[in-house]
Design a protein around this motif. Structure first.
Motif, PDB file in Angstrom:
ATOM      1  N   LEU A   1       0.861  -1.181   0.000  1.00 42.78           N
ATOM      2  CA  LEU A   1       0.000   0.000   0.000  1.00 42.78           C
ATOM      3  C   LEU A   1       0.900   1.235   0.000  1.00 42.78           C
ATOM      4  O   LEU A   1       1.756   1.399   0.877  1.00 42.78           O
ATOM      5  CB  LEU A   1      -0.910  -0.004   1.221  1.00 42.78           C
ATOM      6  N   VAL A   2       0.721   2.126  -0.968  1.00 42.60           N
ATOM      7  CA  VAL A   2       1.531   3.357  -1.095  1.00 42.60           C
ATOM      8  C   VAL A   2       0.593   4.559  -1.052  1.00 42.60           C
ATOM      9  O   VAL A   2      -0.404   4.593  -1.792  1.00 42.60           O
ATOM     10  CB  VAL A   2       2.345   3.368  -2.397  1.00 42.60           C
ATOM     11  N   SER A   3       0.944   5.544  -0.160  1.00 47.31           N
ATOM     12  CA  SER A   3       0.158   6.777  -0.044  1.00 47.31           C
ATOM     13  C   SER A   3       1.101   7.969  -0.178  1.00 47.31           C
ATOM     14  O   SER A   3       2.259   7.940   0.273  1.00 47.31           O
ATOM     15  CB  SER A   3      -0.556   6.837   1.313  1.00 47.31           C
ATOM     16  N   ALA A   4       0.590   9.031  -0.804  1.00 46.74           N
ATOM     17  CA  ALA A   4       1.363  10.276  -1.003  1.00 46.74           C
ATOM     18  C   ALA A   4       0.538  11.447  -0.481  1.00 46.74           C
ATOM     19  O   ALA A   4      -0.574  11.689  -0.952  1.00 46.74           O
ATOM     20  CB  ALA A   4       1.715  10.467  -2.462  1.00 46.74           C
ATOM     21  N   ALA A   5       1.085  12.176   0.519  1.00 41.66           N
ATOM     22  CA  ALA A   5       0.402  13.334   1.112  1.00 41.66           C
ATOM     23  C   ALA A   5       1.137  14.602   0.726  1.00 41.66           C
ATOM     24  O   ALA A   5       2.374  14.676   0.810  1.00 41.66           O
ATOM     25  CB  ALA A   5       0.348  13.195   2.632  1.00 41.66           C
ATOM     26  N   PRO A   6       0.427  15.615   0.251  1.00 40.90           N
ATOM     27  CA  PRO A   6       1.102  16.865  -0.125  1.00 40.90           C
ATOM     28  C   PRO A   6       1.683  17.574   1.103  1.00 40.90           C
ATOM     29  O   PRO A   6       1.109  17.559   2.193  1.00 40.90           O
ATOM     30  CB  PRO A   6      -0.010  17.676  -0.785  1.00 40.90           C
ATOM     31  N   MET A   7       2.821  18.214   0.891  1.00 43.15           N
ATOM     32  CA  MET A   7       3.486  18.961   1.963  1.00 43.15           C
ATOM     33  C   MET A   7       3.352  20.464   1.781  1.00 43.15           C
ATOM     34  O   MET A   7       4.087  21.248   2.404  1.00 43.15           O
ATOM     35  CB  MET A   7       4.977  18.580   2.022  1.00 43.15           C
ATOM     36  N   ASN A   8       2.388  20.887   0.975  1.00 50.28           N
ATOM     37  CA  ASN A   8       2.199  22.329   0.759  1.00 50.28           C
ATOM     38  C   ASN A   8       1.777  23.031   2.039  1.00 50.28           C
ATOM     39  O   ASN A   8       2.239  24.143   2.350  1.00 50.28           O
ATOM     40  CB  ASN A   8       1.172  22.557  -0.343  1.00 50.28           C
ATOM     41  N   ASP A   9       0.843  22.400   2.810  1.00 49.30           N
ATOM     42  CA  ASP A   9       0.399  23.034   4.049  1.00 49.30           C
ATOM     43  C   ASP A   9       1.549  23.178   5.049  1.00 49.30           C
ATOM     44  O   ASP A   9       1.674  24.199   5.735  1.00 49.30           O
ATOM     45  CB  ASP A   9      -0.727  22.205   4.680  1.00 49.30           C
ATOM     46  N   LEU A  10       2.368  22.119   5.081  1.00 47.54           N
ATOM     47  CA  LEU A  10       3.521  22.206   5.996  1.00 47.54           C
ATOM     48  C   LEU A  10       4.470  23.311   5.570  1.00 47.54           C
ATOM     49  O   LEU A  10       4.953  24.090   6.411  1.00 47.54           O
ATOM     50  CB  LEU A  10       4.250  20.859   6.015  1.00 47.54           C
ATOM     51  N   ALA A  11       4.735  23.424   4.278  1.00 51.82           N
ATOM     52  CA  ALA A  11       5.628  24.487   3.792  1.00 51.82           C
ATOM     53  C   ALA A  11       5.030  25.862   4.023  1.00 51.82           C
ATOM     54  O   ALA A  11       5.727  26.815   4.401  1.00 51.82           O
ATOM     55  CB  ALA A  11       5.927  24.263   2.306  1.00 51.82           C
ATOM     56  N   ASN A  12       3.679  25.971   3.774  1.00 47.64           N
ATOM     57  CA  ASN A  12       3.027  27.257   3.999  1.00 47.64           C
ATOM     58  C   ASN A  12       3.088  27.653   5.472  1.00 47.64           C
ATOM     59  O   ASN A  12       3.307  28.822   5.822  1.00 47.64           O
ATOM     60  CB  ASN A  12       1.582  27.198   3.522  1.00 47.64           C
ATOM     61  N   THR A  13       2.835  26.654   6.333  1.00 44.60           N
ATOM     62  CA  THR A  13       2.899  26.956   7.769  1.00 44.60           C
ATOM     63  C   THR A  13       4.307  27.395   8.181  1.00 44.60           C
ATOM     64  O   THR A  13       4.481  28.353   8.938  1.00 44.60           O
ATOM     65  CB  THR A  13       2.476  25.713   8.578  1.00 44.60           C
ATOM     66  N   THR A  14       5.305  26.683   7.663  1.00 41.06           N
ATOM     67  CA  THR A  14       6.690  27.045   7.985  1.00 41.06           C
ATOM     68  C   THR A  14       7.032  28.424   7.448  1.00 41.06           C
ATOM     69  O   THR A  14       7.675  29.244   8.117  1.00 41.06           O
ATOM     70  CB  THR A  14       7.656  26.002   7.408  1.00 41.06           C
ATOM     71  N   ARG A  15       6.571  28.704   6.207  1.00 36.66           N
ATOM     72  CA  ARG A  15       6.841  30.015   5.611  1.00 36.66           C
ATOM     73  C   ARG A  15       6.176  31.127   6.420  1.00 36.66           C
ATOM     74  O   ARG A  15       6.761  32.198   6.656  1.00 36.66           O
ATOM     75  CB  ARG A  15       6.352  30.021   4.170  1.00 36.66           C
ATOM     76  N   GLN A  16       4.942  30.872   6.859  1.00 35.37           N
ATOM     77  CA  GLN A  16       4.239  31.867   7.666  1.00 35.37           C
ATOM     78  C   GLN A  16       4.946  32.092   9.009  1.00 35.37           C
ATOM     79  O   GLN A  16       5.070  33.235   9.487  1.00 35.37           O
ATOM     80  CB  GLN A  16       2.792  31.401   7.906  1.00 35.37           C
ATOM     81  N   LEU A  17       5.423  31.002   9.586  1.00 36.30           N
ATOM     82  CA  LEU A  17       6.150  31.139  10.846  1.00 36.30           C
ATOM     83  C   LEU A  17       7.432  31.947  10.660  1.00 36.30           C
ATOM     84  O   LEU A  17       7.782  32.795  11.499  1.00 36.30           O
ATOM     85  CB  LEU A  17       6.467  29.741  11.397  1.00 36.30           C
ATOM     86  N   VAL A  18       8.153  31.685   9.563  1.00 40.19           N
ATOM     87  CA  VAL A  18       9.371  32.442   9.299  1.00 40.19           C
ATOM     88  C   VAL A  18       9.058  33.923   9.115  1.00 40.19           C
ATOM     89  O   VAL A  18       9.767  34.803   9.637  1.00 40.19           O
ATOM     90  CB  VAL A  18      10.093  31.875   8.057  1.00 40.19           C
ATOM     91  N   LEU A  19       7.983  34.221   8.383  1.00 44.00           N
ATOM     92  CA  LEU A  19       7.609  35.611   8.149  1.00 44.00           C
ATOM     93  C   LEU A  19       7.270  36.319   9.455  1.00 44.00           C
ATOM     94  O   LEU A  19       7.715  37.450   9.712  1.00 44.00           O
ATOM     95  CB  LEU A  19       6.426  35.671   7.173  1.00 44.00           C
ATOM     96  N   VAL A  20       6.492  35.616  10.301  1.00 36.88           N
ATOM     97  CA  VAL A  20       6.118  36.221  11.588  1.00 36.88           C
ATOM     98  C   VAL A  20       7.346  36.420  12.466  1.00 36.88           C
ATOM     99  O   VAL A  20       7.531  37.464  13.116  1.00 36.88           O
ATOM    100  CB  VAL A  20       5.060  35.348  12.296  1.00 36.88           C
ATOM    101  N   ALA A  21       8.223  35.404  12.486  1.00 39.79           N
ATOM    102  CA  ALA A  21       9.416  35.511  13.329  1.00 39.79           C
ATOM    103  C   ALA A  21      10.333  36.638  12.858  1.00 39.79           C
ATOM    104  O   ALA A  21      10.844  37.427  13.665  1.00 39.79           O
ATOM    105  CB  ALA A  21      10.167  34.181  13.324  1.00 39.79           C
ATOM    106  N   VAL A  22      10.539  36.727  11.544  1.00 37.21           N
ATOM    107  CA  VAL A  22      11.413  37.777  11.023  1.00 37.21           C
ATOM    108  C   VAL A  22      10.834  39.157  11.305  1.00 37.21           C
ATOM    109  O   VAL A  22      11.544  40.085  11.721  1.00 37.21           O
ATOM    110  CB  VAL A  22      11.653  37.571   9.511  1.00 37.21           C
ATOM    111  N   SER A  23       9.525  39.319  11.076  1.00 37.91           N
ATOM    112  CA  SER A  23       8.896  40.620  11.337  1.00 37.91           C
ATOM    113  C   SER A  23       8.985  40.987  12.814  1.00 37.91           C
ATOM    114  O   SER A  23       9.336  42.132  13.181  1.00 37.91           O
ATOM    115  CB  SER A  23       7.434  40.587  10.891  1.00 37.91           C
TER     116      SER A  23
END
Length: 493
Positions: free
Chosen positions: A132-154
């Motif tokens: 059984l093979v499953s593939a989950a997108p990591m866009n939400d994880l990347a978006n969350t990380t990007r948002q965290l970086v933006l908030v932290a930098v600001s």
């Protein structure tokens, strides 16, 4: 660049480094946490999907946005049972994942690019030859990380700006006392230090902490030292001017007398031979007076430079014997003043310069005789105290006015100027006595009131700081004839 600005920028650089480390750790930790949560979610989902595969042979429910497929793996070939749930551009990667799981026989995770997106792929064996093979997108994880970086930098940028601005203001306020001390130092340049005896500038300012207070105290101590040095220099210059003026005046008087008597002698030699001896005796007297004055000035100069040219020749001696010798000379020269000597039967031994210390006693006795009426009793006593010898010269005369006592040991100072000049005083006797006592490491003090005047000399029994010198002249006022000793200055001198 000012110190406050440099400190603020340094603090900002340090804070920037701290913020970078904290932000990196925070973002990395959050990214790892989200990745672990995604892996856990995929594991839980595949456990549920395995039941559908066992029951129906195919997948029934697929998580939205995910891709899942069941592969039959045989002889290294992975064949999907249903191709509808495969990504359009990722079928090859998912088949490769199925082959790797079939060969390993255990679940595997891998992050791959399926087309333009990044997916987290998990494969697990479901049954024999089934994967059984499953593939989950990591866009939400990347978006969350990007948002965290933006908030932290600001947030960190705003905090950094606030830290630099507020820190600079606090540093400016904390270093204000240093600026005030700098202004105080600049104010010193506006004062004329050539003739001033005072430097009234001091560092004040508000408290700035222990270190700033210590610096302010040290700065004020330095100013006080400069102030005292300026005062001492000014006082020394004033004393030098007064000394030169008084010495010039004192030397002019006998020189004028000598010139006048010389003219009279020349006149008498031509017109009145009988008066020549009288005028010649006057010339000798004035010459002797000027010689004593010059000897005293020379002695004071040597005492003032004792650190370079010691003016004393020390040797062990008996202070009682010296007092009796001075008393005998005084009785011979001053029969009108009864003298009483008080001393113990035992000798008082200590190192001293016999000639100079005899001069001290002679000056004090002469002072008592010159400034008291005939018949006034004079006493001389020698005693001992712990670690010192004490010499006292007292008289029962009218005393010294209280206003004159603080300056009685000043050079050329007289209590009764006109009377002292008539008696031939130069105003150096007590100054010479004081300097000689100090050169022996001792002290001399005055106690006077109507009916009693006492000079008390304290001499240490140990070696005084002065050292022997071969340059001290042997012919001093202490060994001069009685006529010269009578010219020594005294209490009003």
């Amino acid at each position: 660049m000012r110190l406050v600005t440099r400190l603020a920028l340094g603090l900002g650089a340090l804070a920037l480094a701290v913020f970078a480390v904290v932000g990196t750790v925070m973002v990395t930790s959050m990214q790892d946490y989200l990745a672990r949560k995604l892996d856990e979610q995929m594991r839980s989902t595949q456990i549920a999907q395995e039941k559908d595969v066992e029951k129906f042979g195919d997948l029934r429910g697929i998580t939205y946005g995910w891709f899942s497929a069941v592969y039959d793996v045989k002889d290294g070939v992975a064949t999907p049972r249903d191709t509808e749930d495969l990504p359009p551009q990722g079928a090859v990667q998912m088949a490769q994942m199925a082959r790797e799981v079939g060969g390993a026989g255990k679940p595997l995770f891998k992050t791959v690019h399926l087309g333009s997106d990044v997916y987290r792929v998990r494969g697990c064996p479901s049954a024999e030859g089934v994967v059984l093979v499953s593939a989950a997108p990591m866009n939400d994880l990347a978006n969350t990380t990007r948002q965290l970086v933006l908030v932290a930098v600001s947030t960190f940028a705003l905090a950094l700006v606030a830290l630099v601005v507020v820190g600079r203001a606090l540093l400016r306020r904390g270093l204000q006392p240093l600026s005030e001390m700098a202004r105080t130092a600049h104010d010193i340049t506006s004062h004329d230090l050539t003739d001033s005896a005072r430097l009234p500038v001091r560092a004040q300012g508000s408290p700035g902490g222990v270190e700033v207070d210590e610096l302010r105290i040290a700065f004020n101590k330095m100013l006080e030292h400069i102030d005292s040095s300026l005062a001492a220099r000014t006082a020394a210059e004033q004393r030098l001017r007064r000394f030169i003026a008084d010495a010039s005046h004192e030397l002019r008087t006998p020189l004028t007398s000598i010139r006048g008597y010389a003219d009279l002698f020349r006149y008498a030699a031509a017109n009145a031979p009988a008066e020549r001896e009288a005028h010649l005796e006057k010339l000798r007297s004035e010459a002797a007076r000027m010689s004593v004055l010059l000897d005293e000035l020379l002695l004071l100069a040597r005492l003032d430079s004792a650190d370079k040219e010691p003016a004393l020749r020390l040797s062990p001696g008996d202070l009682v014997e010296l007092a009796h010798q001075a008393a005998d000379a005084f009785r011979a020269a001053r029969p009108t003043h009864p003298l009483t000597v008080t001393a113990g039967p035992d000798p008082v031994l200590l190192p001293f310069d016999a000639v100079r210390l005899r001069q001290v006693v002679d000056n004090l006795l002469t002072n008592a005789a010159v400034h008291t009426p005939p018949g006034t009793a004079v006493s001389l006593s020698v005693s001992t105290a712990p670690g010192e010898a004490v010499v006292r010269v007292s008289d029962s005369g009218p005393g010294i006015p209280a206003a004159d006592q603080p300056r009685i040991f000043d050079r050329f100072y007289r209590v009764d100027d006109s009377r002292t000049r008539d008696r031939g005083g130069s105003g150096l006797g007590l100054a010479v006595a004081h300097s000689l006592v100090v050169a022996h490491g001792g002290t001399v003090a005055l106690t006077s009131y109507p009916g009693s005047t006492t000079f008390t000399v304290h001499l240490p029994r140990a070696d005084p700081p002065a050292t022997p010198s071969a340059n001290t002249p042997a012919n001093t006022p202490a060994t001069a004839p009685a006529e010269q000793r009578q010219l020594l200055s005294g209490r009003a001198e």
